[in-house]
Motif scaffolding. Sequence first.
Motif, PDB file in Angstrom:
ATOM      1  N   THR A 164     -36.241 -28.785  50.003  1.00 50.91           N
ATOM      2  CA  THR A 164     -36.103 -30.075  49.300  1.00 50.91           C
ATOM      3  C   THR A 164     -36.485 -29.951  47.827  1.00 50.91           C
ATOM      4  N   PHE A 165     -37.230 -28.903  47.488  1.00 52.30           N
ATOM      5  CA  PHE A 165     -37.750 -28.662  46.133  1.00 52.30           C
ATOM      6  C   PHE A 165     -38.819 -29.669  45.717  1.00 52.30           C
ATOM      7  N   ASN A 166     -39.270 -30.509  46.649  1.00 50.65           N
ATOM      8  CA  ASN A 166     -40.410 -31.401  46.404  1.00 50.65           C
ATOM      9  C   ASN A 166     -41.700 -30.689  46.803  1.00 50.65           C
ATOM     10  N   ILE A 167     -42.842 -31.217  46.362  1.00 51.39           N
ATOM     11  CA  ILE A 167     -44.135 -30.618  46.705  1.00 51.39           C
ATOM     12  C   ILE A 167     -44.212 -30.424  48.225  1.00 51.39           C
ATOM     13  N   ASP A 168     -44.755 -29.279  48.635  1.00 52.08           N
ATOM     14  CA  ASP A 168     -44.817 -28.953  50.061  1.00 52.08           C
ATOM     15  C   ASP A 168     -46.127 -29.499  50.646  1.00 52.08           C
ATOM     16  N   PRO A 169     -46.056 -30.570  51.461  1.00 50.03           N
ATOM     17  CA  PRO A 169     -47.295 -31.184  51.956  1.00 50.03           C
ATOM     18  C   PRO A 169     -48.154 -30.219  52.773  1.00 50.03           C
ATOM     19  N   SER A 170     -47.511 -29.236  53.412  1.00 41.90           N
ATOM     20  CA  SER A 170     -48.303 -28.334  54.263  1.00 41.90           C
ATOM     21  C   SER A 170     -49.233 -27.456  53.423  1.00 41.90           C
ATOM     22  N   LYS A 171     -49.038 -27.421  52.110  1.00 41.40           N
ATOM     23  CA  LYS A 171     -49.888 -26.582  51.256  1.00 41.40           C
ATOM     24  C   LYS A 171     -50.897 -27.407  50.459  1.00 41.40           C
ATOM     25  N   ASN A 213     -33.927 -35.620  51.928  1.00 42.57           N
ATOM     26  CA  ASN A 213     -34.960 -36.101  52.828  1.00 42.57           C
ATOM     27  C   ASN A 213     -34.656 -37.547  53.197  1.00 42.57           C
ATOM     28  N   ARG A 214     -34.360 -37.796  54.456  1.00 40.70           N
ATOM     29  CA  ARG A 214     -34.014 -39.153  54.901  1.00 40.70           C
ATOM     30  C   ARG A 214     -33.098 -39.796  53.859  1.00 40.70           C
ATOM     31  N   SER A 215     -31.934 -39.223  53.740  1.00 37.37           N
ATOM     32  CA  SER A 215     -31.117 -39.488  52.559  1.00 37.37           C
ATOM     33  C   SER A 215     -30.201 -40.707  52.653  1.00 37.37           C
ATOM     34  N   LYS A 216     -30.466 -41.602  53.536  1.00 32.97           N
ATOM     35  CA  LYS A 216     -29.534 -42.702  53.759  1.00 32.97           C
ATOM     36  C   LYS A 216     -29.150 -43.406  52.449  1.00 32.97           C
ATOM     37  N   ASP A 217     -30.139 -43.696  51.630  1.00 36.05           N
ATOM     38  CA  ASP A 217     -29.837 -44.383  50.385  1.00 36.05           C
ATOM     39  C   ASP A 217     -30.208 -43.507  49.197  1.00 36.05           C
ATOM     40  N   TYR A 218     -29.658 -42.335  49.179  1.00 34.28           N
ATOM     41  CA  TYR A 218     -29.903 -41.411  48.071  1.00 34.28           C
ATOM     42  C   TYR A 218     -29.056 -41.850  46.876  1.00 34.28           C
ATOM     43  N   ASN A 219     -29.541 -41.558  45.652  1.00 28.85           N
ATOM     44  CA  ASN A 219     -28.842 -42.096  44.468  1.00 28.85           C
ATOM     45  C   ASN A 219     -27.963 -41.074  43.727  1.00 28.85           C
ATOM     46  N   TYR A 220     -27.927 -39.843  44.191  1.00 32.96           N
ATOM     47  CA  TYR A 220     -27.086 -38.804  43.559  1.00 32.96           C
ATOM     48  C   TYR A 220     -27.295 -38.755  42.039  1.00 32.96           C
ATOM     49  N   SER A 221     -28.560 -38.741  41.644  1.00 34.02           N
ATOM     50  CA  SER A 221     -28.812 -38.861  40.200  1.00 34.02           C
ATOM     51  C   SER A 221     -28.496 -37.578  39.431  1.00 34.02           C
ATOM     52  N   TYR A 222     -28.509 -36.436  40.097  1.00 35.63           N
ATOM     53  CA  TYR A 222     -28.168 -35.170  39.427  1.00 35.63           C
ATOM     54  C   TYR A 222     -27.296 -34.368  40.377  1.00 35.63           C
ATOM     55  N   PHE A 223     -26.678 -33.299  39.837  1.00 37.39           N
ATOM     56  CA  PHE A 223     -25.990 -32.393  40.752  1.00 37.39           C
ATOM     57  C   PHE A 223     -26.541 -30.981  40.574  1.00 37.39           C
ATOM     58  N   THR A 241     -32.808 -45.224  44.992  1.00 36.78           N
ATOM     59  CA  THR A 241     -33.139 -44.479  46.212  1.00 36.78           C
ATOM     60  C   THR A 241     -34.054 -45.323  47.101  1.00 36.78           C
ATOM     61  N   ASN A 242     -33.740 -45.360  48.381  1.00 35.73           N
ATOM     62  CA  ASN A 242     -34.607 -46.045  49.339  1.00 35.73           C
ATOM     63  C   ASN A 242     -35.238 -45.045  50.293  1.00 35.73           C
ATOM     64  N   TYR A 243     -36.403 -45.414  50.786  1.00 35.87           N
ATOM     65  CA  TYR A 243     -37.094 -44.613  51.801  1.00 35.87           C
ATOM     66  C   TYR A 243     -37.470 -45.584  52.906  1.00 35.87           C
ATOM     67  N   LYS A 244     -37.027 -45.325  54.106  1.00 34.42           N
ATOM     68  CA  LYS A 244     -37.250 -46.238  55.228  1.00 34.42           C
ATOM     69  C   LYS A 244     -36.854 -47.669  54.875  1.00 34.42           C
ATOM     70  N   ASN A 245     -35.684 -47.806  54.325  1.00 36.01           N
ATOM     71  CA  ASN A 245     -35.103 -49.110  53.993  1.00 36.01           C
ATOM     72  C   ASN A 245     -35.849 -49.920  52.949  1.00 36.01           C
ATOM     73  N   ARG A 246     -36.764 -49.290  52.239  1.00 36.45           N
ATOM     74  CA  ARG A 246     -37.407 -49.987  51.110  1.00 36.45           C
ATOM     75  C   ARG A 246     -37.243 -49.117  49.877  1.00 36.45           C
ATOM     76  N   SER A 247     -37.281 -49.765  48.714  1.00 33.30           N
ATOM     77  CA  SER A 247     -37.184 -48.967  47.496  1.00 33.30           C
ATOM     78  C   SER A 247     -38.279 -47.916  47.515  1.00 33.30           C
ATOM     79  N   PRO A 302     -36.524 -38.322  47.976  1.00 31.54           N
ATOM     80  CA  PRO A 302     -37.922 -38.673  48.266  1.00 31.54           C
ATOM     81  C   PRO A 302     -38.744 -37.520  48.837  1.00 31.54           C
ATOM     82  N   CYS A 303     -39.993 -37.454  48.385  1.00 31.30           N
ATOM     83  CA  CYS A 303     -40.957 -36.500  48.961  1.00 31.30           C
ATOM     84  C   CYS A 303     -41.199 -36.861  50.425  1.00 31.30           C
ATOM     85  N   ASP A 304     -41.961 -36.039  51.113  1.00 33.78           N
ATOM     86  CA  ASP A 304     -42.382 -36.381  52.471  1.00 33.78           C
ATOM     87  C   ASP A 304     -43.557 -37.361  52.340  1.00 33.78           C
ATOM     88  N   ILE A 305     -43.209 -38.619  52.110  1.00 34.19           N
ATOM     89  CA  ILE A 305     -44.187 -39.652  51.757  1.00 34.19           C
ATOM     90  C   ILE A 305     -45.218 -39.851  52.867  1.00 34.19           C
TER      91      ILE A 305
END
Length: 389
Positions: free
Chosen positions: A104-111, A269-279, A159-165, A132-135
Amino acid sequence: MIPVTKPFLPKEEKFQEYLDSIWDRQWLTNNGPLLNDFELKLKEYLGIDHLLFVSNGTFALQLAIKALNLSGEIITTPFSFVATTSSIVWEGCKPVYVDIDSETFNIDPSKIEAAITPQTSAILATHVYGNPCDIDAIQEIADRHGLKVIYDGAHCFGTNYKNRSVFEYGDISTTSFHATKLFHTIEGGAVFTRNPELLKKMAGMRNFGHSGPDTFSGLGVNGKNCEFHAAMGLCNLESVDEILEKRKSLSLHYYDRLSTLKARFPKLNRSKDYNYSYFPVLFDSEELMFKCLDKLELSKIYCRRYFYPSLSTLPYVDHTAMPVCDDVSRRIVCLPLYHSLTVSDLDLICRIILRVQNNQKAKPMVIDAYDGIIANNANPAINGHYIHK
Ligand SMILES: Cc1ncc(COP(=O)(O)O)c(C=O)c1O
């Protein structure tokens, strides 16, 4: 010329109407009617109760750190725009880097837990490219260790996460409305929190600490925004759904055209409402990436190495090896993506990239492309086409 991004501009007449109203009222800044209207419409659009429009996304980060009274160490990501780290250092705290997830290239919570010390006060994570990160995992760690959480959501409008902004999460979330963002106010940014007391504190801090014309509730600086930027925001908000749709369709077209490229794309990550802001494209090899950049530049097509270098190599931080980030940041490039990008230009970009890949075996290139790119970056005429900083 195809730049990596172009700002969206509303119809000039629409912006002019707002300008005329500013001229009529002669109210330019200091909590004017357009600013209030913009904040209200933003809340409605995002479904969020508490936000403040501020001068830019960097100030939003500084304000968040200040308002939460953070000190000591802040755990953060090495893979972000420089403002994520510079705000931490500017506010007198020490960034402690945790490597990123390789998919995902987001911070790795396991570390994260291994990096927590008695001096740690918070986690500041970026939702990279609007993904979204693993919030849940981050919040669970923060709760267990009594840490605050700030999200740098500069890329996250829409971008939404679990149906909320996604801006609803963390103690404070921030965003940028810089001209390069899919939704912009030319310059601008915002802070978001679910805590009304914290919002009140930040509102004071954004306006010199004033609690009334002659009274002060605390320390503050000038982080306000003004009527002109609010006017641009009001215009652009009317087009934001169309902007999001267009980005999605261009991105899907890119995925389709580049399906045979030796490269990877971030896992959403849970990409239902991803915003495609970059490619972003993570090439299998640095060599292939540089060859492609070189060929694209010959056709006046400019991509951006975003983010490079790893923030853990900045001259004012303690250097720490971040194996995943160091590797990803060397091989990743954002391809042109903006509202007015045409499908034929997109096809041309993909054709050039695939041609470079397919010719690779037949004609091995001399690996001087790296120096070539660095030299080109030093040329302001070309630098001007890179995003903005
Ligand atoms: C991840 C990230 N954080 C912070 C910022 C800073 O925002 P601004 O340019 O509005 O200060 C940016 C802007 O490019 C960004 O991409």
